[in-house]
Write a protein that holds these residues in place. Structure first.
Motif, PDB file in Angstrom:
ATOM      1  N   PHE A 200       1.424  -0.598  -0.006  1.00 34.65           N
ATOM      2  CA  PHE A 200       0.274  -0.053  -0.295  1.00 34.65           C
ATOM      3  C   PHE A 200       0.620   1.452  -0.515  1.00 34.65           C
ATOM      4  O   PHE A 200       2.191   1.399   0.537  1.00 34.65           O
ATOM      5  N   VAL A 201       0.729   2.450  -0.048  1.00 39.30           N
ATOM      6  CA  VAL A 201       1.214   3.241  -0.547  1.00 39.30           C
ATOM      7  C   VAL A 201      -0.016   4.537  -0.382  1.00 39.30           C
ATOM      8  O   VAL A 201      -0.556   4.813  -0.124  1.00 39.30           O
ATOM      9  N   ALA A 202       0.357   5.637   0.784  1.00 43.45           N
ATOM     10  CA  ALA A 202       0.086   6.789   1.117  1.00 43.45           C
ATOM     11  C   ALA A 202      -0.290   7.471   0.110  1.00 43.45           C
ATOM     12  O   ALA A 202       0.835   8.702   0.405  1.00 43.45           O
ATOM     13  N   PRO A 203      -1.327   8.080  -0.149  1.00 48.26           N
ATOM     14  CA  PRO A 203      -0.794   8.852  -1.184  1.00 48.26           C
ATOM     15  C   PRO A 203      -0.430  10.986  -0.962  1.00 48.26           C
ATOM     16  O   PRO A 203      -0.138  11.103  -1.344  1.00 48.26           O
ATOM     17  N   PRO A 206       3.817   9.606   0.379  1.00 47.12           N
ATOM     18  CA  PRO A 206       4.587   8.400  -0.093  1.00 47.12           C
ATOM     19  C   PRO A 206       5.493   7.609   0.106  1.00 47.12           C
ATOM     20  O   PRO A 206       6.388   6.510  -0.219  1.00 47.12           O
ATOM     21  N   ALA A 207       6.094   8.623   0.816  1.00 52.36           N
ATOM     22  CA  ALA A 207       7.109   8.379   2.184  1.00 52.36           C
ATOM     23  C   ALA A 207       7.283   7.044   3.090  1.00 52.36           C
ATOM     24  O   ALA A 207       8.535   6.714   2.899  1.00 52.36           O
ATOM     25  N   ALA A 208       6.586   7.238   3.786  1.00 50.47           N
ATOM     26  CA  ALA A 208       6.184   6.599   4.985  1.00 50.47           C
ATOM     27  C   ALA A 208       6.007   4.982   4.013  1.00 50.47           C
ATOM     28  O   ALA A 208       5.229   4.534   2.750  1.00 50.47           O
ATOM     29  N   GLN A 209       6.525   3.693   4.913  1.00 53.59           N
ATOM     30  CA  GLN A 209       6.722   2.499   4.300  1.00 53.59           C
ATOM     31  C   GLN A 209       5.501   1.179   4.891  1.00 53.59           C
ATOM     32  O   GLN A 209       5.205   2.070   6.378  1.00 53.59           O
ATOM     33  N   TRP A 210       4.992   1.012   4.581  1.00 55.16           N
ATOM     34  CA  TRP A 210       3.829  -0.331   5.005  1.00 55.16           C
ATOM     35  C   TRP A 210       4.438  -1.252   4.975  1.00 55.16           C
ATOM     36  O   TRP A 210       5.229  -1.725   4.767  1.00 55.16           O
ATOM     37  N   THR A 211       4.525  -1.428   6.108  1.00 53.83           N
ATOM     38  CA  THR A 211       5.028  -2.426   7.203  1.00 53.83           C
ATOM     39  C   THR A 211       4.097  -3.401   8.586  1.00 53.83           C
ATOM     40  O   THR A 211       3.715  -3.112   9.054  1.00 53.83           O
ATOM     41  N   GLY A 212       4.701  -5.036   8.207  1.00 54.53           N
ATOM     42  CA  GLY A 212       4.173  -5.607   9.528  1.00 54.53           C
ATOM     43  C   GLY A 212       5.518  -6.093  10.449  1.00 54.53           C
ATOM     44  O   GLY A 212       5.270  -7.143  10.430  1.00 54.53           O
ATOM     45  N   ALA A 213       5.992  -5.185   9.800  1.00 53.55           N
ATOM     46  CA  ALA A 213       7.606  -5.646  11.008  1.00 53.55           C
ATOM     47  C   ALA A 213       7.511  -5.950  12.403  1.00 53.55           C
ATOM     48  O   ALA A 213       8.140  -6.851  12.856  1.00 53.55           O
ATOM     49  N   LEU A 214       6.646  -5.459  13.173  1.00 55.80           N
ATOM     50  CA  LEU A 214       6.127  -5.930  14.672  1.00 55.80           C
ATOM     51  C   LEU A 214       5.299  -6.803  15.081  1.00 55.80           C
ATOM     52  O   LEU A 214       5.059  -7.018  15.828  1.00 55.80           O
ATOM     53  N   SER A 216       2.268  -7.692  14.241  1.00 56.44           N
ATOM     54  CA  SER A 216       1.064  -7.058  14.913  1.00 56.44           C
ATOM     55  C   SER A 216       0.025  -6.499  13.642  1.00 56.44           C
ATOM     56  O   SER A 216       0.553  -6.187  12.612  1.00 56.44           O
ATOM     57  N   ALA A 217      -0.613  -5.638  13.665  1.00 55.81           N
ATOM     58  CA  ALA A 217      -1.566  -5.061  12.549  1.00 55.81           C
ATOM     59  C   ALA A 217      -0.690  -3.935  11.646  1.00 55.81           C
ATOM     60  O   ALA A 217       0.225  -3.620  12.433  1.00 55.81           O
ATOM     61  N   ALA A 218      -0.310  -4.194  10.556  1.00 54.08           N
ATOM     62  CA  ALA A 218       0.523  -3.397   9.844  1.00 54.08           C
ATOM     63  C   ALA A 218       0.459  -1.693   9.888  1.00 54.08           C
ATOM     64  O   ALA A 218      -1.385  -1.710   9.998  1.00 54.08           O
ATOM     65  N   PHE A 219       0.892  -1.328   9.604  1.00 57.46           N
ATOM     66  CA  PHE A 219       0.524   0.404   9.602  1.00 57.46           C
ATOM     67  C   PHE A 219       2.291   0.981   8.684  1.00 57.46           C
ATOM     68  O   PHE A 219       2.847   0.265   8.696  1.00 57.46           O
ATOM     69  N   PHE A 220       1.666   2.253   8.418  1.00 58.07           N
ATOM     70  CA  PHE A 220       2.746   3.379   8.465  1.00 58.07           C
ATOM     71  C   PHE A 220       3.454   4.340   9.479  1.00 58.07           C
ATOM     72  O   PHE A 220       3.247   3.936  10.227  1.00 58.07           O
ATOM     73  N   ALA A 221       4.776   3.167   8.046  1.00 63.57           N
ATOM     74  CA  ALA A 221       6.196   4.264   8.764  1.00 63.57           C
ATOM     75  C   ALA A 221       6.936   4.670   8.178  1.00 63.57           C
ATOM     76  O   ALA A 221       7.673   4.646   7.682  1.00 63.57           O
ATOM     77  N   TYR A 222       8.061   5.529   9.468  1.00 66.55           N
ATOM     78  CA  TYR A 222       9.633   5.788   9.458  1.00 66.55           C
ATOM     79  C   TYR A 222      10.409   4.570  10.192  1.00 66.55           C
ATOM     80  O   TYR A 222       9.939   4.561  11.700  1.00 66.55           O
ATOM     81  N   ALA A 223      11.807   4.615  10.312  1.00 69.14           N
ATOM     82  CA  ALA A 223      12.728   3.923  10.557  1.00 69.14           C
ATOM     83  C   ALA A 223      13.027   5.280  11.365  1.00 69.14           C
ATOM     84  O   ALA A 223      13.897   6.275  10.336  1.00 69.14           O
ATOM     85  N   ASP A 224      13.918   5.154  12.694  1.00 68.00           N
ATOM     86  CA  ASP A 224      14.506   6.668  13.311  1.00 68.00           C
ATOM     87  C   ASP A 224      15.602   5.506  13.892  1.00 68.00           C
ATOM     88  O   ASP A 224      15.484   4.425  14.434  1.00 68.00           O
ATOM     89  N   ASN A 225      16.671   5.959  13.439  1.00 74.21           N
ATOM     90  CA  ASN A 225      17.756   5.186  13.329  1.00 74.21           C
ATOM     91  C   ASN A 225      18.774   6.020  14.652  1.00 74.21           C
ATOM     92  O   ASN A 225      19.150   7.608  14.278  1.00 74.21           O
ATOM     93  N   TYR A 226      19.688   5.362  15.388  1.00 73.53           N
ATOM     94  CA  TYR A 226      20.297   6.018  16.243  1.00 73.53           C
ATOM     95  C   TYR A 226      21.730   5.398  16.331  1.00 73.53           C
ATOM     96  O   TYR A 226      21.387   4.188  16.354  1.00 73.53           O
ATOM     97  N   LEU A 227      22.712   5.821  16.300  1.00 74.49           N
ATOM     98  CA  LEU A 227      24.094   5.732  16.743  1.00 74.49           C
ATOM     99  C   LEU A 227      24.809   5.720  17.612  1.00 74.49           C
ATOM    100  O   LEU A 227      24.718   7.489  18.251  1.00 74.49           O
TER     101      LEU A 227
END
Length: 459
Positions: A200-203, A206-214, A216-227
């Motif tokens: 799925f793409v959110a109009p 559009p950069a938000a990623q449809w993911t079910g990585a957790l 659980s119920a899939a959702f649109f998300a971004y990844a916050d990366n920490y070093l």
């Protein structure tokens, strides 16, 4: 005589000292003591006109935004109301009791124009990290890297199937988040991160990623990366990316290179979870950067059917060949790569050697010969496997929890479980401000209660 709390006649003169009202142990005093924004006006001066009506003080807006993320007030409307009422917040922002509060719309304009052109919050983040380094809160020996999914401001009910989404959009007529997405199509962290068509793409974003990585119920998300530096949990870099493994690994490499370029610090070792254990990333760490990877290797060569696994074969690096458990040689295939065209190199045994071998039933019972594959960067994978057998590896696995604790603090205390802004630029803005707030809170706490700097570090 019964007293009254308020006189019927208004008071003509007031003697009010805002400095005396704010308690000495209030958190705003601790943060103000470690936050230096004296450089802001000089750096932003080229982005302001020399004529016209005076603008809102940029340092005031930056202080208010930092204040909002430190105390989990992410709505700019609510932030203006809180600063209007809270005397401690007024003191932190340098406002007097009668000074006016900027309108919330001023933040939107500044964020999308001057602040974005100058990337001022990236500079604020770097200044805070430099202050932490000078205070001795950064060890520089070991880093941890990880990513956490943050829900995007996008609705599944208004999404479009990925195979029906078209990039043929007029940027001039699109919304800001869509323009931002189109501008990042060639970026490896965004458009070129993967060729897989999303479900799925959110109009609206559009950069938000449809993911079910957790799981659980899939959702649109971004990844916050920490070093994160392991010594006291200072965030050395932050990066926004799509919520897929390829983007997260690419973001970790970007952060490592940027930290080395900006602060001149490169860790001796890096700890991460299995998502960062691909051969290409281990090659980057070991062969390119000279960093010891305390990372589990992604390896699917282990067999559970009772036959020999790849680990049962000895690799002769000098002759570039493998030796089976019975002592027979498996020469390298004639092609530079395996038949799949990927980065796997194949080694085949001779049919004559396998035909009468007493170990054939445990090696290749269903084929006339045995094939062994090795990645072109298998040497880097071997380095990671060797590190996993050391006592230091067990300690660094525990140290990795420091970055996970930061993400828990981000979502539970700072309440950044869902983004308010859209597009890659909006995600970067919110993630950077949140990282600034976390570093300032940690810096202020450690400055108030100095830690024991003699704590041993993992070699």
């Amino acid at each position: 005589m019964m007293g009254r709390c308020k006189s019927e006649q208004g008071q003509l003169f007031y003697a009010f000292d805002l400095e005396a009202v704010v308690p000495d142990d209030h958190q705003v005093r601790q943060i103000a003591a470690v936050l230096d924004l004296s450089w802001v006006r000089a750096e932003l001066a080229p982005h302001y006109s020399n004529t016209g009506r005076p603008s809102v003080d940029p340092e005031l807006m930056i202080r208010m935004l930092i204040l909002g993320y430190v105390f989990a007030i992410r709505s700019e409307r609510a932030l203006c109301r809180e600063v209007q009422l809270n005397l401690a917040y007024r003191w932190f922002c340098g406002l007097g009791i009668e000074d006016r509060i900027p309108d919330h719309s001023a933040f939107t304009r500044a964020r999308n124009e001057r602040f974005r052109d100058h990337d001022v919050f990236r500079h604020v983040f770097e200044h805070v990290v430099v202050s932490c380094i000078k205070a001795g809160l950064v060890g520089g020996d070991g880093f941890a890297v990880d990513a956490s999914l943050i829900a995007a401001d996008a609705n599944k009910c208004r999404s479009t199937p990925g195979d029906k989404w078209s990039h043929d959009i007029d940027p001039m007529r699109a919304r800001r988040a869509v323009q931002d997405y189109l501008a990042n199509l060639d970026d490896p962290a965004w458009g070129r991160a993967t060729d897989v068509v999303p479900k799925f793409v959110a109009p609206s974003d559009p950069a938000a990623q449809w993911t079910g990585a957790l799981r659980s119920a899939a959702f649109f998300a971004y990844a916050d990366n920490y070093l994160v530096d392991i010594k006291f949990g200072i965030i050395m870099d932050v990066e926004a990316s799509r919520a897929i493994r390829q983007s997260e690994v690419g973001a970790s490499q970007t952060m490592i290179e940027r930290t080395e370029k900006t602060f001149g610090i490169k860790p001796d070792w890096l700890v991460a979870d299995t998502a960062y254990g691909a051969a290409q990333n281990l090659h980057f760490l070991v062969d390119v950067k000279g960093i010891a990877p305390h990372i589990p290797v992604i390896d699917k060569s282990k067999r559970d059917d009772g036959t020999f696994s790849r680990d049962d074969f000895i690799y002769d690096e000098a002759r570039d060949q493998c030796i089976c458990p019975s002592g027979k040689i498996l020469p390298r295939s004639s092609g530079a790569r395996g038949p799949r065209g990927d980065d796997a190199i194949s080694y085949f045994s001779r049919v004559a050697d396998c035909r009468d071998c007493p170990l054939k039933s445990k090696c290749c019972p269903n084929s006339p010969s045995r094939k062994i594959t090795r990645h072109v960067h298998e040497a880097a994978r071997d380095v990671a496997r060797a590190i996993a057998k050391t006592p230091a590896y067990d300690q660094t696995r525990r140290d990795r929890k420091k970055v996970e604790m930061l993400f828990a603090h981000l979502k539970r205390i700072l309440r950044l479980g869902r983004l308010r802004l859209r597009g890659p630029a909006g995600a970067r803005f919110e993630f950077t401000l949140a990282a600034i707030a976390q570093n300032l809170r940690r810096f202020a706490k450690l400055a108030l209660h100095p830690p024991n700097t003699a704590a041993p570090c993992v070699a």
